[in-house]
Scaffold this active site. Structure first.
Site, PDB file in Angstrom:
ATOM      1  N   ASP A  43      48.401  80.563  -4.661  1.00  0.00           N
ATOM      2  CA  ASP A  43      48.870  80.644  -3.267  1.00  0.00           C
ATOM      3  C   ASP A  43      48.189  81.775  -2.502  1.00  0.00           C
ATOM      4  O   ASP A  43      48.638  82.163  -1.428  1.00  0.00           O
ATOM      5  CB  ASP A  43      50.392  80.810  -3.212  1.00  0.00           C
ATOM      6  CG  ASP A  43      50.845  82.116  -3.850  1.00  0.00           C
ATOM      7  OD1 ASP A  43      49.989  82.821  -4.444  1.00  0.00           O
ATOM      8  OD2 ASP A  43      52.045  82.436  -3.758  1.00  0.00           O
ATOM      9  N   GLN A  44      47.086  82.313  -3.073  1.00  0.00           N
ATOM     10  CA  GLN A  44      46.248  83.352  -2.469  1.00  0.00           C
ATOM     11  C   GLN A  44      46.867  84.740  -2.470  1.00  0.00           C
ATOM     12  O   GLN A  44      46.365  85.642  -1.789  1.00  0.00           O
ATOM     13  CB  GLN A  44      45.836  82.957  -1.035  1.00  0.00           C
ATOM     14  CG  GLN A  44      45.004  81.677  -0.954  1.00  0.00           C
ATOM     15  CD  GLN A  44      43.783  81.730  -1.857  1.00  0.00           C
ATOM     16  OE1 GLN A  44      42.946  82.612  -1.740  1.00  0.00           O
ATOM     17  NE2 GLN A  44      43.684  80.772  -2.787  1.00  0.00           N
ATOM     18  N   HIS A 136      35.648 103.725  15.197  1.00  0.00           N
ATOM     19  CA  HIS A 136      35.471 103.260  16.578  1.00  0.00           C
ATOM     20  C   HIS A 136      36.029 104.276  17.566  1.00  0.00           C
ATOM     21  O   HIS A 136      35.463 104.485  18.640  1.00  0.00           O
ATOM     22  CB  HIS A 136      36.167 101.904  16.750  1.00  0.00           C
ATOM     23  CG  HIS A 136      35.985 101.318  18.114  1.00  0.00           C
ATOM     24  ND1 HIS A 136      34.754 100.938  18.603  1.00  0.00           N
ATOM     25  CD2 HIS A 136      36.888 101.049  19.095  1.00  0.00           C
ATOM     26  CE1 HIS A 136      34.897 100.447  19.827  1.00  0.00           C
ATOM     27  NE2 HIS A 136      36.176 100.516  20.148  1.00  0.00           N
ATOM     28  N   ASP A 178      27.490 101.154  27.267  1.00  0.00           N
ATOM     29  CA  ASP A 178      28.592 101.284  28.223  1.00  0.00           C
ATOM     30  C   ASP A 178      28.922 102.766  28.383  1.00  0.00           C
ATOM     31  O   ASP A 178      28.445 103.622  27.622  1.00  0.00           O
ATOM     32  CB  ASP A 178      29.833 100.502  27.775  1.00  0.00           C
ATOM     33  CG  ASP A 178      30.248 100.828  26.347  1.00  0.00           C
ATOM     34  OD1 ASP A 178      30.249 102.027  25.982  1.00  0.00           O
ATOM     35  OD2 ASP A 178      30.550  99.889  25.581  1.00  0.00           O
ATOM     36  N   LYS A 201      28.642  98.413  32.703  1.00  0.00           N
ATOM     37  CA  LYS A 201      29.069  97.014  32.794  1.00  0.00           C
ATOM     38  C   LYS A 201      30.437  96.923  33.455  1.00  0.00           C
ATOM     39  O   LYS A 201      31.301  97.776  33.249  1.00  0.00           O
ATOM     40  CB  LYS A 201      29.090  96.354  31.410  1.00  0.00           C
ATOM     41  CG  LYS A 201      30.077  96.944  30.427  1.00  0.00           C
ATOM     42  CD  LYS A 201      29.927  96.294  29.065  1.00  0.00           C
ATOM     43  CE  LYS A 201      30.892  96.938  28.050  1.00  0.00           C
ATOM     44  NZ  LYS A 201      30.656  96.492  26.692  1.00  0.00           N
ATOM     45  N   ARG A 203      33.644  94.163  34.168  1.00  0.00           N
ATOM     46  CA  ARG A 203      34.224  92.898  33.729  1.00  0.00           C
ATOM     47  C   ARG A 203      35.186  92.364  34.788  1.00  0.00           C
ATOM     48  O   ARG A 203      36.009  93.104  35.310  1.00  0.00           O
ATOM     49  CB  ARG A 203      34.986  93.067  32.411  1.00  0.00           C
ATOM     50  CG  ARG A 203      34.131  93.470  31.233  1.00  0.00           C
ATOM     51  CD  ARG A 203      34.975  93.583  29.971  1.00  0.00           C
ATOM     52  NE  ARG A 203      34.239  94.144  28.853  1.00  0.00           N
ATOM     53  CZ  ARG A 203      33.545  93.430  27.982  1.00  0.00           C
ATOM     54  NH1 ARG A 203      33.480  92.124  28.117  1.00  0.00           N
ATOM     55  NH2 ARG A 203      32.911  94.010  26.983  1.00  0.00           N
ATOM     56  N   THR A 232      30.141  89.762  18.543  1.00  0.00           N
ATOM     57  CA  THR A 232      29.509  88.485  18.894  1.00  0.00           C
ATOM     58  C   THR A 232      28.127  88.672  19.507  1.00  0.00           C
ATOM     59  O   THR A 232      27.424  87.689  19.742  1.00  0.00           O
ATOM     60  CB  THR A 232      30.392  87.701  19.887  1.00  0.00           C
ATOM     61  OG1 THR A 232      30.587  88.489  21.061  1.00  0.00           O
ATOM     62  CG2 THR A 232      31.745  87.371  19.268  1.00  0.00           C
ATOM     63  N   ALA A 233      27.733  89.915  19.788  1.00  0.00           N
ATOM     64  CA  ALA A 233      26.400  90.284  20.288  1.00  0.00           C
ATOM     65  C   ALA A 233      26.142  89.839  21.720  1.00  0.00           C
ATOM     66  O   ALA A 233      25.019  89.966  22.200  1.00  0.00           O
ATOM     67  CB  ALA A 233      25.296  89.744  19.368  1.00  0.00           C
ATOM     68  N   GLY A 234      27.147  89.340  22.424  1.00  0.00           N
ATOM     69  CA  GLY A 234      26.954  88.907  23.806  1.00  0.00           C
ATOM     70  C   GLY A 234      26.572  90.058  24.717  1.00  0.00           C
ATOM     71  O   GLY A 234      25.572  89.985  25.456  1.00  0.00           O
TER      72      GLY A 234
END
Length: 335
Positions: A43-44, A136, A178, A201, A203, A232-234
């Site tokens: 069941d992991q 981070h 940024d 940048k 948004r 995601t490298a966007g």
């Protein structure tokens, strides 16, 4: 004096083995990973069994909490519990990539501070100290009531930049993608004596970038974008395009943690960015290894030395200096 003993979960076995090899070189004696079993029930549920005696030992668990973050975090906690119940003298969690670090404050109403929750879990599991790389948000260290050593990739990146661009150092310009990452970019710029620029940048809504503006003159420059996480490298690929449009001759990126989820690798392959340099804090996928413009620099030499310094009670902050890391990385970058 007890020897430092390493144990690893399944998150990044190649890095754990590389750290053990480097420690063997430093110690002049064989250092192996502790023989253990970290497996799943049907069941992991996670099951851990340590086959060696660890009573009174100084234990280091090497386990980044990368994708799948929840599984790898639970592996870390359960390994720590197994070691604590086996009477290990001290348990240090070596977390090359600290997951949930992006949720370090309440940006909106009714949202969690997940980084604080994870720090509580780690402390309650019986872990005595944490060794990590490029958090981070550095204030996460204050979420813990145990010692936290936060290593930096900037000295390694500085060595790599000075080696890779040694014939055109005057053309190099460091770029922060940024405003929030200016301190990190400034640190690298200071180490390599290069000018600094910023991509601002804006948004319209989360996940969508409306506008990017380059602050600084990048015409004729070899731009190096510096950041801690590439997901995601966007944003990264868009920043590279904006810099090229502003007159940069080349764009390279140095990112500590290559999360590279979803379409990231394909975006980087097709990007105007010439190279992306990441560390091995997260085990690279086959797609990442196959990408022609992605290069991986090792962190094992630095982590091996940091573990030895923690074990023998010497300075870990000495590894913030390039003078200390240069001989450790001599096999990778000639003087």
């Amino acid at each position: 004096m007890t020897e430092p003993k390493l144990i690893a979960g399944n998150a990044n076995k190649p890095l754990a083995k590389a750290i053990a090899r480097r420690m063997s070189l430093h110690r002049g004696m064989q250092v192996n990973l502790v023989d253990a079993r970290v497996e799943r029930f049907n069941d992991q549920e996670i099951f851990v069994e340590v086959y060696e005696n660890v009573r009174g030992e100084d234990m280091f668990i090497i386990q980044p909490t990368s994708n799948p973050a929840n599984d790898n975090l639970m592996e870390l906690l359960i390994i720590a519990d197994a070691l604590k119940r086996s009477s290990a003298a001290r348990i240090t969690a070596v977390i090359p990539y600290f997951g949930y670090a992006r949720q370090d404050r309440r940006t909106k109403a009714r949202t969690p501070i997940s980084a604080k929750l994870v720090s509580n879990l780690i402390t309650e599991a019986g872990i005595d100290r944490v060794l990590t790389l490029d958090l981070h948000a550095t204030q996460i260290q204050g979420f813990f009531d145990i010692p936290v050593d936060n290593l930096y990739a900037a000295p390694i990146f500085a060595l790599d930049v000075m080696h890779t661009f040694r014939d055109r150092r005057a053309e190099v310009m460091v770029v922060s993608p940024d405003v929030g990452g200016v301190a990190r970019a400034r640190e690298l710029a200071k180490r390599i004596n290069a000018p600094l620029s910023i991509v601002d940048k804006r948004r319209e809504k989360p996940g969508e970038i409306a506008e990017m503006t380059v602050i600084g003159d990048v015409r004729g420059k070899t731009c190096i974008i510096v950041d801690d996480i590439c997901d995601t490298a966007g944003t990264l690929c868009k920043a590279a395009e904006v810099l090229m449009d502003a007159g940069a001759t080349e764009v390279h990126s140095y990112i500590t943690h290559g999360v590279l989820s979803g379409p990231a690798v394909e975006r980087i392959r097709n990007s105007v960015m010439k190279t992306l340099v990441i560390t091995d804090s997260i085990e690279p996928t086959d797609a990442v290894k196959a990408a022609p413009n992605i290069r991986i620099v090792p962190t094992a030499p630095m982590f091996a030395q940091a573990i030895l310094n923690t074990w023998n009670g010497t300075s870990v902050s000495s590894l913030f200096d390039m003078e200390t890391l240069t001989p450790i990385y001599e096999g990778f970058y000639s003087r």
